[in-house]
Design a protein around this motif. Sequence first.
Motif, mmCIF file in Angstrom:
data_model
loop_
_atom_site.group_PDB
_atom_site.id
_atom_site.type_symbol
_atom_site.label_atom_id
_atom_site.label_comp_id
_atom_site.label_asym_id
_atom_site.label_seq_id
_atom_site.Cartn_x
_atom_site.Cartn_y
_atom_site.Cartn_z
ATOM 1 N N GLY A 72 36.052 48.823 46.490
ATOM 2 C CA GLY A 72 36.180 48.166 45.195
ATOM 3 C C GLY A 72 35.043 48.466 44.239
ATOM 4 N N ARG A 78 42.581 44.678 37.097
ATOM 5 C CA ARG A 78 41.937 43.803 38.089
ATOM 6 C C ARG A 78 40.987 44.630 38.961
ATOM 7 N NH1 ARG A 78 42.750 39.080 38.935
ATOM 8 N NH2 ARG A 78 44.852 39.072 38.061
ATOM 9 N N LYS A 79 41.410 45.824 39.336
ATOM 10 C CA LYS A 79 40.534 46.697 40.126
ATOM 11 C C LYS A 79 39.270 47.041 39.348
ATOM 12 C CE LYS A 79 44.267 48.703 42.822
ATOM 13 N NZ LYS A 79 45.072 49.886 43.117
ATOM 14 N N GLU A 86 37.344 52.583 48.071
ATOM 15 C CA GLU A 86 38.029 51.642 48.960
ATOM 16 C C GLU A 86 37.325 50.288 49.037
ATOM 17 O OE1 GLU A 86 37.101 54.831 50.188
ATOM 18 O OE2 GLU A 86 39.024 55.627 49.547
ATOM 19 N N GLN A 127 36.993 44.002 39.248
ATOM 20 C CA GLN A 127 36.281 43.814 40.514
ATOM 21 C C GLN A 127 35.118 44.796 40.635
ATOM 22 O OE1 GLN A 127 39.804 44.174 42.909
ATOM 23 N NE2 GLN A 127 40.113 41.946 43.008
ATOM 24 N N ARG A 165 49.708 41.337 37.229
ATOM 25 C CA ARG A 165 50.260 42.252 38.241
ATOM 26 C C ARG A 165 49.432 42.187 39.518
ATOM 27 N NH1 ARG A 165 49.890 47.682 37.386
ATOM 28 N NH2 ARG A 165 51.243 47.925 39.173
ATOM 29 N N ARG A 166 50.089 42.192 40.639
ATOM 30 C CA ARG A 166 49.419 42.137 41.942
ATOM 31 C C ARG A 166 48.492 43.341 42.137
ATOM 32 N NH1 ARG A 166 53.791 40.940 45.175
ATOM 33 N NH2 ARG A 166 54.429 42.930 44.494
ATOM 34 N N ASP A 167 48.952 44.533 41.740
ATOM 35 C CA ASP A 167 48.176 45.754 41.943
ATOM 36 C C ASP A 167 47.626 46.288 40.617
ATOM 37 O OD1 ASP A 167 47.124 47.625 43.727
ATOM 38 O OD2 ASP A 167 48.747 49.049 43.331
ATOM 39 N N SER A 168 47.181 45.398 39.776
ATOM 40 C CA SER A 168 46.704 45.743 38.438
ATOM 41 C C SER A 168 45.476 46.648 38.476
ATOM 42 C CB SER A 168 46.352 44.453 37.686
ATOM 43 O OG SER A 168 45.579 44.719 36.545
ATOM 44 N N ILE A 169 45.535 47.743 37.706
ATOM 45 C CA ILE A 169 44.355 48.608 37.604
ATOM 46 C C ILE A 169 43.250 47.911 36.829
ATOM 47 C CG2 ILE A 169 45.631 50.758 37.939
ATOM 48 C CD1 ILE A 169 45.507 51.234 34.905
#
Length: 190
Positions: A156, A20-21, A154, A24, A14-18
Amino acid sequence: MTNPALAIVVGSNRRDSINRKLAQGIAKLAEARFDVKFVQIDDLPVYNQDHESDPPAPVTRLKNEIKAADALLFVTPEHNRSIPTVLKNAIDWGSRPYGQSAWGGKTAFVTGTTPGAIGTAMAQETLRTMLNFLGVVTLPAEAYITFKPGLIDEAGRIADESTRKFLQGFVDRLATLTAQTAPDKQRSAA
């Protein structure tokens, strides 16, 4: 001494994957102890044994990046009480052909996030079982992270102090385990 290489694999495309967040944010915690690299898995074709002898370029890239790593970080959601298809596909490509797995001999930390309390429990357990079968030494503890507003800022970074300390402990244990399992490589880099 050179830091060990940490390959980060996110089990979501997913582009806005939690997840992935979260990955990071953990990467920022790990930068003092590891050389960090995210491994792309969303471009891999569906695993097909017919292509093992002449794998597509994304598969070759995946295997080379995993082979170059000393340690692994998996951050994954849970799909239907298991790991997502994109992650299973990467595990399969990286482990084949038989006898040529890129995964073995690495250390790993497995985690995931969801808005619920333990929504990634089965995915983490399934993934640890698969990795142990493939010769990966995983941290034995579980890390369920509830994704809530304000967890990631914000920039990351993990903004929640208790979560940051909790995850830093896992990163530190992974660094220690990696140094213990590959001491010759760590010394030769000095």
